[in-house]
Enzyme design. Sequence first.
Site, PDB file in Angstrom:
ATOM      1  N   GLY A 249      17.973-117.254  22.162  1.00 20.55           N
ATOM      2  CA  GLY A 249      19.118-118.034  22.641  1.00 20.55           C
ATOM      3  C   GLY A 249      20.207-117.110  23.150  1.00 20.55           C
ATOM      4  N   SER A 250      21.425-117.596  23.088  1.00 18.29           N
ATOM      5  CA  SER A 250      22.544-116.847  23.666  1.00 18.29           C
ATOM      6  C   SER A 250      22.933-115.652  22.795  1.00 18.29           C
ATOM      7  CB  SER A 250      23.741-117.783  23.800  1.00 18.29           C
ATOM      8  OG  SER A 250      24.066-118.300  22.518  1.00 18.29           O
ATOM      9  N   GLY A 254      23.062-114.980  18.626  1.00 18.30           N
ATOM     10  CA  GLY A 254      22.512-113.789  17.971  1.00 18.30           C
ATOM     11  C   GLY A 254      23.573-113.051  17.162  1.00 18.30           C
ATOM     12  N   GLU A 271      15.902-112.441  20.737  1.00 17.58           N
ATOM     13  CA  GLU A 271      15.620-112.549  22.179  1.00 17.58           C
ATOM     14  C   GLU A 271      16.814-113.273  22.784  1.00 17.58           C
ATOM     15  OE1 GLU A 271      13.045-111.364  23.824  1.00 17.58           O
ATOM     16  OE2 GLU A 271      11.555-110.958  22.285  1.00 17.58           O
ATOM     17  N   CYS A 305      16.024-116.757  30.987  1.00 18.90           N
ATOM     18  CA  CYS A 305      16.707-115.572  30.467  1.00 18.90           C
ATOM     19  C   CYS A 305      16.510-114.413  31.426  1.00 18.90           C
ATOM     20  CB  CYS A 305      16.197-115.231  29.075  1.00 18.90           C
ATOM     21  SG  CYS A 305      14.415-115.139  28.993  1.00 18.90           S
TER      22      CYS A 305
END
Length: 517
Positions: A249-250, A254, A271, A305
């Site tokens: 995700g963003s 994270g 990721e 992404c």
Amino acid sequence: PAAPRLPDTAALRARASSALRRCGARDLDTYADAAATGPTLPARTPLTGAALGHLPATTPGQAEAALAEAHRTFLTWRTVPAPVRGALVKRLGELLTAHQEDLADLVTIEAGKIRSEALGEVREMIDICDFAVGLSRQLYGRTIAGERPGHRLSETWHPLGVAGVISAFNFPVAVWSWNTAVALVCGDPVVWKPSELTPLTALACTALLARAAADTGAPAGVHHLLLGGREFGEMLADDPRVALVSATGSVRMGRQVAPRVAARFGRCLLELGGNNAAVVTPSADLDLTVRGIVFAAAGTAGQRCTTLRRLIVHEDVAEPLIERIVHAYGQLPLGDPFDAATLVGPLVDTAAGTAMAEALAAAQRDGGKLLAGGDRCLAAEAPEAAYVRPALVRMPAQTEIVRTETFAPILYVLTYRTLDEAIALHNGVPQGLSSSIFTRDQREAERFLAPDGSDCGIANVNIGTSGAEIGGAFGGEKETGGGRESGSDAWRAYMRRATNTVNYSADLPLAQGVNFL
Ligand code: NAD
């Protein structure tokens, strides 16, 4: 040219229900009374922006029970031979193959992907199952040359524990499969917290995996789904029974998840966001370059992404290249992603549309010049949806907005004079996921791939930044989080390594020649 008609919400709801039913999940009609029984989660479609229905959300009690059962299952699943665990994933791959159209329908309905990209995402699920089945016979450790006579030194890879998977809306099924297929063969049960924007695809995947488990005699407890908001992501981050938190995700997410997992010495696989660039040098094959750029920047409506967000072009080729991209952008059919002619579908929601408009305004304040796109379309037909034309913006410098990932189709163009300058611009952002160089000059290509070249986890030559194959390890550096998923040796994140020294002699020589007793 905008496609004149969009599908209506009732038709999408019926299509989603049929796909769910065929996958063995409950269809939307059966949830009519969901609100009466507890908290709910809306299922929405970006195609019209409307709600398709309301699903029962997982309760905190159910989530706790799921974690407990996943952990209990781990205690037996870890002793099942890896090739037998592989049989479960093999069956999953067969079911995904049989239901690829159904899953692709749900991906289009929930994430807004055009048909070929939705099918491509499902194809990736099947590919990773194939990979993981092979892997189930190749979880190799090493035998190491030891320094003592009569001793054997080796390493063994063991299952790690429960894998908690947090996933993003934009790859609602592929990211789950990358993690789940590999985690299962590695001996780790999975607890999945999908994006709250894509619960239907999650229900379909869960139903298919449950069928695969029943068909192969694997315990049902190897997989659990937590449907709800970020609180379940936080629960996975905090719970010591979750040995690995694999979070996609963003960067914002994270930044919140990683310290919580670290506080309990858990393992994290991150990721996170990208801000991917391509360098175009004077020797580039412009036909190929334009195709590579347009797919990477405008494909998936800029919501990968690995989407191309920055173009760093040598000043000698900037004008002809920009002209060709503007022309190509003008030809991109936008509209109903189920229509075979459409190449650009909707953004996930109107908030994404607003974020895009704000980023374009910021870029223009910084002296950027909008060269193409950026305008909203189909607003009258679907006021709650966000259809936008991919935007191309020429920037005088790599300003703060260019250094930020806006999850929408905006391609910023910068120019350079020397390759050193191009690489400095390229690496001058906080993210480090994917990168490309377009060149026919081998020196330039090799320099880009060298230690002082691109600082990303993915570095390509004469191909765009998006569209990775599953055979390689996928992930990025810096704020992208450093995790690697999918192919190569990414499986090691899902296992623990034991180093074994076996003394088969009658002596007890100590390491480093130490004398004691
Ligand atoms: P997001 O960060 O909003 O949400 C991702 C997931 O994290 C969701 O399931 C969400 O519920 C959960 N979450 C959010 N905050 C949390 C918290 N504090 N604790 C625990 N869980 C939390 O991302 P999104 O909008 O769904 O997806 C887009 C982003 O994902 C982009 O930044 C994109 O680059 C990134 N992405 C990265 C990869 C990759 O492989 N590197 C792949 C796909 C998407």
